[in-house]
Motif scaffolding. Structure first.
Motif, PDB file in Angstrom:
ATOM      1  N   THR A  40       0.829  -1.208   0.000  1.00  0.00           N
ATOM      2  CA  THR A  40       0.000   0.000   0.000  1.00  0.00           C
ATOM      3  C   THR A  40       0.863   1.257   0.000  1.00  0.00           C
ATOM      4  O   THR A  40       0.612   2.209  -0.748  1.00  0.00           O
ATOM      5  CB  THR A  40      -0.926   0.005   1.225  1.00  0.00           C
ATOM      6  OG1 THR A  40      -1.773  -1.155   1.192  1.00  0.00           O
ATOM      7  CG2 THR A  40      -1.800   1.252   1.234  1.00  0.00           C
ATOM      8  N   LEU A  41       1.886   1.272   0.834  1.00  0.00           N
ATOM      9  CA  LEU A  41       2.777   2.429   0.893  1.00  0.00           C
ATOM     10  C   LEU A  41       3.580   2.579  -0.401  1.00  0.00           C
ATOM     11  O   LEU A  41       3.842   3.701  -0.846  1.00  0.00           O
ATOM     12  CB  LEU A  41       3.720   2.293   2.090  1.00  0.00           C
ATOM     13  CG  LEU A  41       3.055   2.343   3.470  1.00  0.00           C
ATOM     14  CD1 LEU A  41       4.071   2.039   4.566  1.00  0.00           C
ATOM     15  CD2 LEU A  41       2.410   3.704   3.705  1.00  0.00           C
ATOM     16  N   ALA A  42       3.961   1.450  -0.993  1.00  0.00           N
ATOM     17  CA  ALA A  42       4.705   1.512  -2.259  1.00  0.00           C
ATOM     18  C   ALA A  42       3.839   2.096  -3.367  1.00  0.00           C
ATOM     19  O   ALA A  42       4.313   2.870  -4.207  1.00  0.00           O
ATOM     20  CB  ALA A  42       5.207   0.126  -2.642  1.00  0.00           C
ATOM     21  N   GLU A  43       2.556   1.741  -3.380  1.00  0.00           N
ATOM     22  CA  GLU A  43       1.632   2.299  -4.370  1.00  0.00           C
ATOM     23  C   GLU A  43       1.474   3.800  -4.202  1.00  0.00           C
ATOM     24  O   GLU A  43       1.175   4.510  -5.165  1.00  0.00           O
ATOM     25  CB  GLU A  43       0.275   1.614  -4.266  1.00  0.00           C
ATOM     26  CG  GLU A  43       0.269   0.173  -4.750  1.00  0.00           C
ATOM     27  CD  GLU A  43      -1.101  -0.459  -4.614  1.00  0.00           C
ATOM     28  OE1 GLU A  43      -2.050   0.270  -4.260  1.00  0.00           O
ATOM     29  OE2 GLU A  43      -1.227  -1.675  -4.852  1.00  0.00           O
ATOM     30  N   GLN A  44       1.675   4.276  -2.976  1.00  0.00           N
ATOM     31  CA  GLN A  44       1.565   5.711  -2.704  1.00  0.00           C
ATOM     32  C   GLN A  44       2.859   6.459  -3.010  1.00  0.00           C
ATOM     33  O   GLN A  44       2.956   7.654  -2.760  1.00  0.00           O
ATOM     34  CB  GLN A  44       1.175   5.924  -1.239  1.00  0.00           C
ATOM     35  CG  GLN A  44      -0.198   5.362  -0.891  1.00  0.00           C
ATOM     36  CD  GLN A  44      -0.496   5.411   0.593  1.00  0.00           C
ATOM     37  OE1 GLN A  44       0.339   5.857   1.397  1.00  0.00           O
ATOM     38  NE2 GLN A  44      -1.679   4.961   0.978  1.00  0.00           N
ATOM     39  N   GLY A  45       3.839   5.746  -3.521  1.00  0.00           N
ATOM     40  CA  GLY A  45       5.065   6.392  -3.946  1.00  0.00           C
ATOM     41  C   GLY A  45       6.184   6.411  -2.935  1.00  0.00           C
ATOM     42  O   GLY A  45       7.197   7.090  -3.155  1.00  0.00           O
ATOM     43  N   GLN A  46       6.062   5.666  -1.831  1.00  0.00           N
ATOM     44  CA  GLN A  46       7.122   5.630  -0.824  1.00  0.00           C
ATOM     45  C   GLN A  46       8.230   4.683  -1.284  1.00  0.00           C
ATOM     46  O   GLN A  46       8.037   3.466  -1.330  1.00  0.00           O
ATOM     47  CB  GLN A  46       6.565   5.204   0.531  1.00  0.00           C
ATOM     48  CG  GLN A  46       5.630   6.223   1.154  1.00  0.00           C
ATOM     49  CD  GLN A  46       5.372   5.944   2.623  1.00  0.00           C
ATOM     50  OE1 GLN A  46       6.083   5.161   3.245  1.00  0.00           O
ATOM     51  NE2 GLN A  46       4.349   6.589   3.166  1.00  0.00           N
ATOM     52  N   GLU A  47       9.364   5.236  -1.594  1.00  0.00           N
ATOM     53  CA  GLU A  47      10.463   4.454  -2.139  1.00  0.00           C
ATOM     54  C   GLU A  47      10.997   3.443  -1.129  1.00  0.00           C
ATOM     55  O   GLU A  47      11.358   2.319  -1.492  1.00  0.00           O
ATOM     56  CB  GLU A  47      11.589   5.394  -2.574  1.00  0.00           C
ATOM     57  CG  GLU A  47      12.762   4.694  -3.235  1.00  0.00           C
ATOM     58  CD  GLU A  47      13.841   5.666  -3.657  1.00  0.00           C
ATOM     59  OE1 GLU A  47      13.773   6.162  -4.807  1.00  0.00           O
ATOM     60  OE2 GLU A  47      14.739   5.943  -2.834  1.00  0.00           O
ATOM     61  N   GLU A  99       2.172  -0.141 -12.064  1.00  0.00           N
ATOM     62  CA  GLU A  99       1.227   0.624 -12.877  1.00  0.00           C
ATOM     63  C   GLU A  99       1.122   2.073 -12.433  1.00  0.00           C
ATOM     64  O   GLU A  99       0.605   2.919 -13.179  1.00  0.00           O
ATOM     65  CB  GLU A  99      -0.152  -0.033 -12.831  1.00  0.00           C
ATOM     66  CG  GLU A  99      -0.200  -1.405 -13.501  1.00  0.00           C
ATOM     67  CD  GLU A  99      -1.553  -2.075 -13.332  1.00  0.00           C
ATOM     68  OE1 GLU A  99      -2.422  -1.474 -12.643  1.00  0.00           O
ATOM     69  OE2 GLU A  99      -1.752  -3.168 -13.880  1.00  0.00           O
ATOM     70  N   GLU A 100       1.586   2.376 -11.213  1.00  0.00           N
ATOM     71  CA  GLU A 100       1.508   3.742 -10.697  1.00  0.00           C
ATOM     72  C   GLU A 100       2.610   4.604 -11.320  1.00  0.00           C
ATOM     73  O   GLU A 100       3.748   4.160 -11.484  1.00  0.00           O
ATOM     74  CB  GLU A 100       1.643   3.747  -9.173  1.00  0.00           C
ATOM     75  CG  GLU A 100       0.569   2.935  -8.452  1.00  0.00           C
ATOM     76  CD  GLU A 100      -0.802   3.553  -8.615  1.00  0.00           C
ATOM     77  OE1 GLU A 100      -0.887   4.780  -8.821  1.00  0.00           O
ATOM     78  OE2 GLU A 100      -1.793   2.800  -8.526  1.00  0.00           O
ATOM     79  N   ASP A 101       2.260   5.837 -11.631  1.00  0.00           N
ATOM     80  CA  ASP A 101       3.217   6.754 -12.255  1.00  0.00           C
ATOM     81  C   ASP A 101       4.060   7.501 -11.233  1.00  0.00           C
ATOM     82  O   ASP A 101       5.062   8.131 -11.602  1.00  0.00           O
ATOM     83  CB  ASP A 101       2.478   7.779 -13.127  1.00  0.00           C
ATOM     84  CG  ASP A 101       1.758   7.120 -14.298  1.00  0.00           C
ATOM     85  OD1 ASP A 101       2.229   6.051 -14.747  1.00  0.00           O
ATOM     86  OD2 ASP A 101       0.726   7.661 -14.740  1.00  0.00           O
ATOM     87  N   LYS A 124      14.137   4.384  -9.176  1.00  0.00           N
ATOM     88  CA  LYS A 124      14.844   3.357  -8.406  1.00  0.00           C
ATOM     89  C   LYS A 124      13.893   2.273  -7.938  1.00  0.00           C
ATOM     90  O   LYS A 124      14.191   1.077  -8.053  1.00  0.00           O
ATOM     91  CB  LYS A 124      15.545   4.006  -7.203  1.00  0.00           C
ATOM     92  CG  LYS A 124      16.288   3.015  -6.332  1.00  0.00           C
ATOM     93  CD  LYS A 124      16.974   3.721  -5.173  1.00  0.00           C
ATOM     94  CE  LYS A 124      17.715   2.722  -4.282  1.00  0.00           C
ATOM     95  NZ  LYS A 124      18.404   3.402  -3.148  1.00  0.00           N
ATOM     96  N   ALA A 125      12.732   2.678  -7.410  1.00  0.00           N
ATOM     97  CA  ALA A 125      11.741   1.705  -6.956  1.00  0.00           C
ATOM     98  C   ALA A 125      11.236   0.859  -8.117  1.00  0.00           C
ATOM     99  O   ALA A 125      11.061  -0.360  -7.991  1.00  0.00           O
ATOM    100  CB  ALA A 125      10.581   2.418  -6.269  1.00  0.00           C
ATOM    101  N   ARG A 126      11.022   1.490  -9.249  1.00  0.00           N
ATOM    102  CA  ARG A 126      10.539   0.757 -10.420  1.00  0.00           C
ATOM    103  C   ARG A 126      11.573  -0.275 -10.886  1.00  0.00           C
ATOM    104  O   ARG A 126      11.226  -1.406 -11.227  1.00  0.00           O
ATOM    105  CB  ARG A 126      10.212   1.736 -11.557  1.00  0.00           C
ATOM    106  CG  ARG A 126       9.585   1.086 -12.782  1.00  0.00           C
ATOM    107  CD  ARG A 126       9.224   2.139 -13.813  1.00  0.00           C
ATOM    108  NE  ARG A 126       8.267   3.106 -13.280  1.00  0.00           N
ATOM    109  CZ  ARG A 126       6.951   2.898 -13.249  1.00  0.00           C
ATOM    110  NH1 ARG A 126       6.452   1.760 -13.715  1.00  0.00           N
ATOM    111  NH2 ARG A 126       6.163   3.816 -12.763  1.00  0.00           N
TER     112      ARG A 126
END
Length: 300
Positions: free
Chosen positions: A160-167, A204-206, A211-213
């Protein structure tokens, strides 16, 4: 008749003894120190010293964070302790003719609570502590100490946190997956955690960082590893099997598809028992004693 079980339990003294034993633990003396630790913890359980076992579990989680090279060592110690305390609970039930179960919580549940506490603290305060903690949890999963269901909520929080952009959460997921995937039964564990589908949703999140991607895409590759051709060249294969080019292409395609399907069904049908037959862990080659860590115990 005097019964040692009914003697007074000095929680403070026992915690200091256990702290001292943990400070001595290394690869060379593991068996002797682990046996001594298990004896102390078993006596504590007999006398109702649950708080000592809770302090031990919390200290193990903290040591795995601060001494990450010995994570597998601490995980294997937890496996030994869990097995002995579980046998102690069974003996308790047998002494009561099977009519009364032990009222004490299992070591597994105590360890889960300790990991959850450290996990929450790492998310709120010290993100750097999250990475060694999830690797330690991966070792516990491989050793069969932590049930998959008990780790599911923590893993879902990371997704959930990763989907919110938390590296940091994405890096933690990458380390957890790679830690688990290094063993044969690891892919089954990741499948039960729903890791593959969840990572694809994160990708799928932009808003996720490059780095996370990159790290999560590398984890996805673990689920789609290509088979390695044992032949050095197509010509050698054709020569051995007397194939022409068309027959060779058909047979190679069918062989790869068949092997993939066999591997898939074997992974789904082979359960991971609570006592996985994992090889003796590959601990750090250094045999120096770990730096004494008096946290969670009163050693003054």
């Amino acid at each position: 008749m005097w019964n040692s079980w009914s003697s007074q339990h000095d929680s403070r003294l026992e915690q200091r003894r256990i702290c001292g034993l943990l400070n001595k633990l290394n690869v060379t003396n593991f068996d002797s120190v682990a046996t001594n630790l298990i004896e102390h913890l078993t006596n504590c359980r007999r006398r109702g010293g649950v708080e000592t076992i809770e302090a031990f579990a919390d200290s193990i989680a903290l040591r795995a964070i601060e001494d990450a090279q010995r994570s597998s060592l601490y995980a294997y110690l937890c496996r030994r302790v869990d097995g002995e305390l579980e046998m102690e609970d069974r003996r308790w039930t047998w002494l009561n003719d099977g009519t009364r179960q032990s009222s004490f919580p299992s070591f597994t549940s105590i360890l889960v609570d300790a990991c959850e506490g450290r996990f929450t603290q790492a998310l709120d305060e010290r993100a750097a502590c999250l990475f060694p903690l999830v690797e330690f949890m991966g070792d516990l999963l491989l050793d069969g100490v932590l049930p998959i269901a008990d780790v599911q909520d923590l893993v879902d929080q990371l997704f959930t946190l990763a989907e919110q952009g938390q590296e940091g959460s994405a890096i933690a997921l990458s380390r957890l997956c790679r830690r688990v995937a290094r063993e044969q039964e690891g892919m089954y564990i990741l499948e039960q955690l729903g890791a593959s589908g969840s990572i694809e949703r994160v990708l799928e999140e932009d808003i996720i960082t490059p780095k996370a991607r990159y790290l999560l895409m590398a984890v996805i590759d673990l689920f789609h590893q290509e088979l390695v051709d044992v032949f050095d060249s197509t010509g050698l294969r054709n020569e051995i099997y007397n194939l022409d080019d068309d027959e060779q292409e058909v047979l190679v395609g069918n062989s790869i598809w068949h092997q993939q399907m066999v591997n898939y069904f074997l992974q789904r049908q082979q359960p991971v028992s609570r006592r996985t037959k994992r090889k003796f862990p590959n601990w750090a080659q250094s045999e120096r004693r770990p730096t004494p860590i008096p946290h969670s115990f009163t050693c003054d």
